[in-house]
Design an enzyme around this catalytic site. Structure first.
Site, PDB file in Angstrom:
ATOM      1  N   LYS A   1      32.206  33.163  49.920  1.00 36.66           N
ATOM      2  CA  LYS A   1      31.941  33.852  48.653  1.00 36.66           C
ATOM      3  C   LYS A   1      30.460  34.199  48.532  1.00 36.66           C
ATOM      4  O   LYS A   1      29.591  33.342  48.708  1.00 36.66           O
ATOM      5  CB  LYS A   1      32.378  32.956  47.485  1.00 36.66           C
ATOM      6  CG  LYS A   1      32.240  33.598  46.111  1.00 36.66           C
ATOM      7  CD  LYS A   1      32.732  32.641  45.032  1.00 36.66           C
ATOM      8  CE  LYS A   1      32.630  33.256  43.637  1.00 36.66           C
ATOM      9  NZ  LYS A   1      33.081  32.307  42.593  1.00 36.66           N
TER      10      LYS A   1
ATOM     11  N   GLU B   1      41.474  31.064  44.113  1.00 35.57           N
ATOM     12  CA  GLU B   1      40.225  30.336  44.331  1.00 35.57           C
ATOM     13  C   GLU B   1      40.416  28.877  43.911  1.00 35.57           C
ATOM     14  O   GLU B   1      41.163  28.578  42.986  1.00 35.57           O
ATOM     15  CB  GLU B   1      39.110  30.985  43.495  1.00 35.57           C
ATOM     16  CG  GLU B   1      37.745  30.395  43.696  1.00 35.57           C
ATOM     17  CD  GLU B   1      36.668  31.077  42.863  1.00 35.57           C
ATOM     18  OE1 GLU B   1      35.492  30.989  43.241  1.00 35.57           O
ATOM     19  OE2 GLU B   1      37.000  31.694  41.831  1.00 35.57           O
TER      20      GLU B   1
ATOM     21  N   CYS C   1      36.850  36.353  43.261  1.00 36.33           N
ATOM     22  CA  CYS C   1      36.569  36.189  41.832  1.00 36.33           C
ATOM     23  C   CYS C   1      35.335  36.957  41.336  1.00 36.33           C
ATOM     24  O   CYS C   1      35.391  38.158  41.121  1.00 36.33           O
ATOM     25  CB  CYS C   1      36.470  34.705  41.504  1.00 36.33           C
ATOM     26  SG  CYS C   1      36.658  34.316  39.740  1.00 36.33           S
TER      27      CYS C   1
END
Length: 271
Positions: free
Chosen positions: A117, A44, A158
């Protein structure tokens, strides 16, 4: 015959200088590809680790146009390796709130798909370490499954790892490898990084490949490193420590079916 794919996890300590980050990433991608990787996974925020909140707003790219997207296409094609592009800031149509977008390019540098995301990191890790990702990032709302080289992948990033319902959707869609490019903090990584990766693998009888940022960045924040591969039985198949570098692993997809025959937990759900 076993179906295998070799994946390289690229571990970086990205700074606020895009050119430096891309140079280091390209060096590691070349090394991973030369060592046999069919696919590489960047962490990321690989191209820009913000020195201050909002710095990325100066580098927002338009979809299908921008220097970082062009760089990813070029390194994929030149090294004949599929590239999972961590995340970069891509215009969402909402001022000052771009998507955190993960692009996927095949070995010819052609765009396969992308994932925005979904879960925003709005937490206080400790009193002097507070994150408010949603202040300058727009959350995505679509899961993304894609196939490359005969293998089915599901994309996540993440903080998504803390939300098992996302991965249950992927399990229902036959995902064999979960990809999780990350910038997991040092503090939370020490207690939850490996635990969450193993949980997502075991719950869904699939492999997990997770690349992470590492070390102290020029914004003084620290990330955990320890990029790793987890097998569908929860075993750690390969792991780094906290150095920059890469780790390659050949993954035998047929191993999933062997476990499912012996331990068909996926057929026993009641709720």
């Amino acid at each position: 015959m076993s179906k295998e794919i070799t994946i390289g996890l690229i571990q970086l300590s990205s700074s606020s200088v895009i050119e430096d980050n891309l140079q280091q990433a390209e060096k590691l991608i070349k090394a991973s590809a030369a060592d046999g990787a069919d696919m590489v996974v960047l962490p990321e925020t690989f191209a820009l680790m913000e020195k201050y909140n909002g710095q990325k707003l100066d580098f927002v790219e338009q979809h299908l146009g921008g220097p970082i997207q062009g760089w990813m296409q070029r390194v994929a094609k030149e090294n004949q390796v599929a590239v999972i592009g961590g995340t970069i800031a891509v215009a969402s149509g909402v001022d000052d709130r771009p998507f955190a977008r993960c692009y996927v390019y095949d070995k010819q540098g052609e765009l396969v798909t992308y994932y925005d995301k979904i879960h925003m990191f709005d937490v206080a890790v400790k009193a002097d370490e507070v994150y408010s990702e949603s202040n300058n990032t727009l959350a995505g709302d679509e899961t993304k499954v894609f196939e490359l080289m005969g293998v089915t992948f599901g994309l996540s990033v993440c903080y998504d790892l803390r939300f098992p319902e996302l991965y249950r959707l992927y399990q229902q869609q036959g995902v064999q490898i979960i990809l999780a490019p990350s910038a997991f903090t040092q503090k939370t990584g020490e207690v939850h990084w490996q635990l969450l990766l193993q949980a997502r693998a075991v719950e869904n009888l699939c492999f997990v490949a997770a690349s992470n940022q590492t070390g102290e960045h020029d914004n003084k924040r620290k990330t955990f490193g320890h990029s790793m591969f987890i097998g569908p039985w929860g075993d750690v198949l390969g792991s780094m420590s906290q150095q920059e570098g890469f780790i390659n692993r050949a993954i035998d997809i047929e191993h999933i079916e062997k476990i499912k025959k012996r331990f068909p937990v996926h057929t026993h759900r009641r709720l």
